[in-house]
Write a protein that holds these residues in place. Structure first.
Motif, PDB file in Angstrom:
ATOM      1  N   ILE A 153       3.559 -10.169  -7.307  1.00 63.89           N
ATOM      2  CA  ILE A 153       4.177 -10.397  -8.844  1.00 63.89           C
ATOM      3  C   ILE A 153       4.926 -11.408  -9.304  1.00 63.89           C
ATOM      4  O   ILE A 153       6.291 -10.692  -8.111  1.00 63.89           O
ATOM      5  N   ILE A 154       5.414 -11.920  -9.568  1.00 62.06           N
ATOM      6  CA  ILE A 154       6.696 -12.677 -10.250  1.00 62.06           C
ATOM      7  C   ILE A 154       7.206 -11.789 -11.632  1.00 62.06           C
ATOM      8  O   ILE A 154       6.186 -12.544 -12.640  1.00 62.06           O
ATOM      9  N   ALA A 155       7.925 -11.011 -11.422  1.00 66.56           N
ATOM     10  CA  ALA A 155       8.146 -10.443 -13.003  1.00 66.56           C
ATOM     11  C   ALA A 155       8.465 -11.511 -14.065  1.00 66.56           C
ATOM     12  O   ALA A 155       7.880 -11.042 -14.944  1.00 66.56           O
TER      13      ALA A 155
ATOM     14  N   PRO B 282       1.423  -7.766   9.216  1.00 69.59           N
ATOM     15  CA  PRO B 282       2.238  -6.981   8.943  1.00 69.59           C
ATOM     16  C   PRO B 282       1.643  -6.685   7.516  1.00 69.59           C
ATOM     17  O   PRO B 282       2.347  -5.765   6.763  1.00 69.59           O
ATOM     18  N   ASP B 283       0.316  -7.031   6.859  1.00 69.02           N
ATOM     19  CA  ASP B 283      -0.103  -6.329   5.629  1.00 69.02           C
ATOM     20  C   ASP B 283      -1.722  -6.124   5.767  1.00 69.02           C
ATOM     21  O   ASP B 283      -1.966  -6.402   8.153  1.00 69.02           O
TER      22      ASP B 283
ATOM     23  N   LEU C 254       9.206   1.730  -3.802  1.00 69.53           N
ATOM     24  CA  LEU C 254       8.385   0.872  -5.019  1.00 69.53           C
ATOM     25  C   LEU C 254       7.850   2.415  -6.078  1.00 69.53           C
ATOM     26  O   LEU C 254       7.704   2.513  -6.827  1.00 69.53           O
ATOM     27  N   LEU C 255       7.524   3.670  -4.957  1.00 70.69           N
ATOM     28  CA  LEU C 255       6.147   4.848  -5.813  1.00 70.69           C
ATOM     29  C   LEU C 255       7.589   5.061  -6.281  1.00 70.69           C
ATOM     30  O   LEU C 255       7.375   6.003  -7.338  1.00 70.69           O
ATOM     31  N   LYS C 256       8.578   4.874  -6.486  1.00 73.16           N
ATOM     32  CA  LYS C 256      10.184   5.845  -7.047  1.00 73.16           C
ATOM     33  C   LYS C 256       9.339   5.106  -8.540  1.00 73.16           C
ATOM     34  O   LYS C 256      10.675   5.495  -9.052  1.00 73.16           O
TER      35      LYS C 256
ATOM     36  N   ARG D 232       1.692  -4.821  -3.502  1.00 69.11           N
ATOM     37  CA  ARG D 232       2.116  -4.097  -2.043  1.00 69.11           C
ATOM     38  C   ARG D 232       2.162  -3.136  -1.746  1.00 69.11           C
ATOM     39  O   ARG D 232       2.356  -2.734  -0.634  1.00 69.11           O
ATOM     40  N   SER D 233       1.131  -2.543  -1.837  1.00 71.22           N
ATOM     41  CA  SER D 233       0.215  -1.249  -1.699  1.00 71.22           C
ATOM     42  C   SER D 233      -0.073  -1.889   0.095  1.00 71.22           C
ATOM     43  O   SER D 233       0.295  -0.929   0.372  1.00 71.22           O
TER      44      SER D 233
END
Length: 435
Positions: A207-209, A253-254, A391-393, A423-424
């Motif tokens: 995502i590009i916010a 890496p993924d 990210l979870l936070k 990104r999970s």
């Protein structure tokens, strides 16, 4: 000194009597210089690739108007200027239909200026049919069949539901021809739609916010694409007669599930796609193979994994490692779990917990969402995946990470939830202290 490929297998080869599943992590690393454990690919690999071809596929539907289209045009202009002299490029824009704004051309100063002039004339209007965008990109990529081919697809919206069948068909045609990273601007696009494209084409999704971040992300993708120097590689797996590959996944890496992407070479031999590789790159793959059970003391070659380069029908093996199985009545040996296998099993479970937790949250199933996201927090903590923990936070209040005790946040920005979802699948490698 040429680049060399090194392959290593990490596993516990010892199985109790009756056991049939063999798990192994294969680490493939591209290194500089000579290595007795690695294979140096022939000069043909470096010299016959016809350069690098970078394609920009940009959404120009009506929703991309205003600040977004201005930011995208500015970013594309800067990316064109950053292209190295030995690269080729093209630009496709897409709405309800696709337009080749600039065809495949060498990245000379003259061609860059022509492309920038064409970019200035781009307008945003119309609907969204991504299959037409990829069809035009495919036509351009086929002009340089021996190049290292990489695309960047940018959108801010959702593909029209009427395009689903056509999109699946064109993805089959694009598979193996080029790789594609997908980026969604803002929060009105669907993560699953872009992940479908990126997964099929061995790319990433993110995502590009906001529009102001487009240029930075474009630069990162271009830098990665230009670092690739070997294409047309496949991960080849041989298994003994009667064996079954339960799964094959890239886990670093993924996480990318390659299980159903296999292409039979001949009986007991299949290829899995890997895409292009760059210098100093390292990836991990997880194999799970079901074999015929042996008796105590039996030993078996449960699999042989190779990285194979093909050019004009000629195959060259550039790395290889063996997967073993030995049956034992020594409980201490058979119950030991290899650290890397355990680590990546946990990383896959982490990604699954996040996805299930976010789905439950979207359904307002608070109890299930809390349980799943709490489990994710615990797994992220245990594995040292700090990026995912952070990210979870954004979606839960963490009361105790080691036990996974969390509370769902009442107010969560949509871009934060989407960032966690996209990104999970990013993993962390096992900490060196645990080796």
């Amino acid at each position: 000194m040429s680049d060399q490929f090194k392959a290593e297998i990490f596993q516990n080869q010892y199985l109790p009597q009756g056991a049939r599943e063999v798990d192994a992590i294969m680490t493939i690393t591209v290194e500089k210089g000579d290595s007795a454990m690695g294979y140096a690919p022939p000069e043909a690999i470096a010299t016959t690739n016809n350069g690098r071809l970078f394609g920009i596929i940009c959404d120009t539907s009506g929703s991309m108007g205003g600040d977004k289209i201005h930011a995208v045009k500015d970013a594309m202009t800067k990316i064109v200027n950053l292209l190295p002299d030995d690269a080729h490029f093209f630009i496709v824009t897409g709405a309800g239909k696709a337009t080749v704004v600039f065809p495949v051309s060498p990245a000379t100063t003259e061609k860059k200026q022509e492309a920038i002039a064409a970019i200035k004339g781009i307008l945003a209007n119309g609907g969204t049919l991504m299959s037409t965008w990829l069809t035009q990109a495919l036509t351009q990529f086929k002009k340089m069949p021996n190049a290292i081919r990489q695309a960047l697809l940018l959108t801010d919206g959702q593909n029209d539901d009427s395009d689903e069948k056509s999109l699946k068909q064109v993805l089959l045609e694009c598979e193996g021809i080029f790789q594609c990273d997908c980026r969604g601007v803002g929060t009105d696009w669907r993560v699953a739609q872009l992940q479908e494209i990126a997964s099929k084409l061995l790319g990433t999704t993110d995502i590009i916010a906001n529009a102001a971040m487009i240029e930075t992300d474009f630069r990162t993708i271009l830098e990665k694409a230009m670092s690739k120097n070997v294409s047309d590689l496949a991960l080849r797996l041989w298994t003994p007669q009667g064996a079954k590959v339960l799964f094959c996944k890239q886990v670093s890496p993924d996480i990318v599930d390659l299980t159903h992407r296999n292409k039979p070479v001949k009986p007991q031999l299949v290829d899995y796609p890997t895409g292009a590789w760059g210098s100093n790159e390292s990836r991990d793959y997880h194999f799970c193979i079901e074999v015929n059970a042996g008796n105590i003391g039996d030993e078996m070659l449960a699999g042989r994994a190779s990285l194979v380069y093909t050019l004009n029908g000629i195959e060259t093996k550039v790395a290889e490692a063996r997967i073993l199985a030995t049956w034992t009545d020594n409980e201490a040996q058979s119950t030991k779990i290899d650290r890397r296998v355990a680590h990546y099993t946990g990383q896959a479970e982490l990604a699954e917990s996040i996805q299930e937790g976010l789905e439950a949250r979207a359904r307002n199933d608070i109890e299930l969402a809390t349980a799943k996201l709490g489990k994710a927090v615990k797994l992220a903590h245990e594995s040292g995946n700090e990026a995912t923990a952070k990210l979870l936070k954004t979606v839960v209040e963490v009361e105790d990470a080691p036990t996974g005790t969390v509370r769902l946040k009442r107010e969560v920005a949509k871009e934060d939830a989407m960032a966690l979802e996209t990104r999970s699948t990013k993993t962390t490698r096992i900490p060196k202290s645990a080796n």
